[in-house]
Design a protein around this motif. Sequence first.
Motif, PDB file in Angstrom:
ATOM      1  N   PHE A  55       0.837  -1.200   0.000  1.00 13.19           N
ATOM      2  CA  PHE A  55       0.000   0.000   0.000  1.00 13.19           C
ATOM      3  C   PHE A  55       0.875   1.254   0.000  1.00 13.19           C
ATOM      4  O   PHE A  55       0.675   2.171  -0.798  1.00 13.19           O
ATOM      5  N   PHE A  56       1.868   1.297   0.907  1.00  8.76           N
ATOM      6  CA  PHE A  56       2.739   2.465   0.991  1.00  8.76           C
ATOM      7  C   PHE A  56       3.528   2.666  -0.301  1.00  8.76           C
ATOM      8  O   PHE A  56       3.652   3.797  -0.787  1.00  8.76           O
ATOM      9  N   LEU A  57       4.038   1.593  -0.873  1.00  5.01           N
ATOM     10  CA  LEU A  57       4.783   1.700  -2.126  1.00  5.01           C
ATOM     11  C   LEU A  57       3.880   2.212  -3.244  1.00  5.01           C
ATOM     12  O   LEU A  57       4.263   3.101  -4.018  1.00  5.01           O
ATOM     13  N   GLY A  69       6.863  11.426   2.788  1.00  4.61           N
ATOM     14  CA  GLY A  69       6.633  11.800   4.172  1.00  4.61           C
ATOM     15  C   GLY A  69       5.220  11.596   4.666  1.00  4.61           C
ATOM     16  O   GLY A  69       4.958  11.730   5.857  1.00  4.61           O
ATOM     17  N   TRP A  70       4.296  11.249   3.778  1.00  3.53           N
ATOM     18  CA  TRP A  70       2.897  11.082   4.183  1.00  3.53           C
ATOM     19  C   TRP A  70       2.493   9.623   4.352  1.00  3.53           C
ATOM     20  O   TRP A  70       1.318   9.322   4.517  1.00  3.53           O
ATOM     21  N   TYR A  71       3.439   8.731   4.329  1.00  2.00           N
ATOM     22  CA  TYR A  71       3.106   7.315   4.496  1.00  2.00           C
ATOM     23  C   TYR A  71       4.036   6.684   5.526  1.00  2.00           C
ATOM     24  O   TYR A  71       4.134   7.158   6.644  1.00  2.00           O
ATOM     25  N   ASN A  72       4.720   5.635   5.199  1.00  2.00           N
ATOM     26  CA  ASN A  72       5.504   4.888   6.176  1.00  2.00           C
ATOM     27  C   ASN A  72       6.767   5.622   6.615  1.00  2.00           C
ATOM     28  O   ASN A  72       7.410   6.308   5.817  1.00  2.00           O
ATOM     29  N   TRP A  73       7.121   5.427   7.886  1.00  2.06           N
ATOM     30  CA  TRP A  73       8.371   5.921   8.466  1.00  2.06           C
ATOM     31  C   TRP A  73       9.019   4.758   9.194  1.00  2.06           C
ATOM     32  O   TRP A  73       8.329   3.954   9.840  1.00  2.06           O
ATOM     33  N   MET A  94      -1.511   7.525   7.151  1.00  5.00           N
ATOM     34  CA  MET A  94      -2.269   6.810   6.127  1.00  5.00           C
ATOM     35  C   MET A  94      -2.449   7.664   4.880  1.00  5.00           C
ATOM     36  O   MET A  94      -3.160   7.301   3.969  1.00  5.00           O
ATOM     37  N   GLY A  95      -1.784   8.797   4.861  1.00  6.21           N
ATOM     38  CA  GLY A  95      -1.841   9.704   3.720  1.00  6.21           C
ATOM     39  C   GLY A  95      -1.841  11.139   4.201  1.00  6.21           C
ATOM     40  O   GLY A  95      -1.839  11.409   5.404  1.00  6.21           O
ATOM     41  N   PRO A  96      -1.831  12.079   3.259  1.00  3.17           N
ATOM     42  CA  PRO A  96      -1.870  13.497   3.623  1.00  3.17           C
ATOM     43  C   PRO A  96      -3.154  13.827   4.384  1.00  3.17           C
ATOM     44  O   PRO A  96      -4.145  13.095   4.297  1.00  3.17           O
ATOM     45  N   PRO A  97      -3.172  14.948   5.103  1.00  4.76           N
ATOM     46  CA  PRO A  97      -4.387  15.323   5.822  1.00  4.76           C
ATOM     47  C   PRO A  97      -5.517  15.661   4.860  1.00  4.76           C
ATOM     48  O   PRO A  97      -5.273  16.075   3.725  1.00  4.76           O
ATOM     49  N   ASP A  98      -6.749  15.489   5.349  1.00  3.45           N
ATOM     50  CA  ASP A  98      -7.909  15.858   4.536  1.00  3.45           C
ATOM     51  C   ASP A  98      -8.085  17.376   4.551  1.00  3.45           C
ATOM     52  O   ASP A  98      -7.267  18.104   5.127  1.00  3.45           O
ATOM     53  N   ALA A  99      -9.157  17.864   3.945  1.00  2.41           N
ATOM     54  CA  ALA A  99      -9.385  19.307   3.826  1.00  2.41           C
ATOM     55  C   ALA A  99      -9.498  19.994   5.185  1.00  2.41           C
ATOM     56  O   ALA A  99      -9.185  21.180   5.315  1.00  2.41           O
ATOM     57  N   ALA A 100      -9.918  19.261   6.208  1.00  6.16           N
ATOM     58  CA  ALA A 100     -10.037  19.830   7.551  1.00  6.16           C
ATOM     59  C   ALA A 100      -8.721  19.758   8.328  1.00  6.16           C
ATOM     60  O   ALA A 100      -8.647  20.212   9.462  1.00  6.16           O
ATOM     61  N   GLY A 101      -7.686  19.152   7.732  1.00  5.78           N
ATOM     62  CA  GLY A 101      -6.396  19.048   8.406  1.00  5.78           C
ATOM     63  C   GLY A 101      -6.269  17.827   9.303  1.00  5.78           C
ATOM     64  O   GLY A 101      -5.419  17.784  10.184  1.00  5.78           O
TER      65      GLY A 101
END
Length: 187
Positions: A55-57, A69-73, A94-101
């Motif tokens: 999924f991350f790849l 930077g928005w997935y696995n560390w 699990m991904g970038p933030p949504d519209a509400a942050g």
Amino acid sequence: MIPLITHTPRLLLLAASRALLTAELHKPRYFPVLLGAALPTDWPPAGYDRAAMEFFLERLTAGGRTAAGWYNWYALRKPAGDAPRTLVGSGGFMGPPDAAGTAEIGYSVAAEWRGQGLATELVGGLVQQAAATGLVRRLVAHARADNPASQQVLRRNGFDVTGPGADGHLRFERAVEPAADAAPGAA
């Protein structure tokens, strides 16, 4: 640009790259070499399986540079004495933030490294990373209802239970204040 390395007192958190995930999935003997760290005997830990790696790849591949930077560390234990730098866990978004942050985090520590406060430090580093982006206003995490240790990790990092989640999990949330040096709207 989102920072791709975060430091805590004992850990170096390194954002996964396509090269690292590809090696982890398809060339495991090269993975520790590219990572520059020893692997625990029970890698990968529970909660971080092949499906998560794929999924991350996939997301990093589809998202290009803006996905970094928005997935696995990877959580690497800094060298101590004669002990080399060692991979101790994995966590991330699990991904970038949504519209509400709002962004969701997850984490897992290898069994041989549990009980040492490293999961608490890993989650603290993820909170620090979220603040550094200037984009995250709220973090969400889930812990199994029958896993008090994982719940304690979240509580120690300022998360509060906000209700039941799916599949026997509890939902936790916390507000995130942007870091003083976070670039507004950084991406």
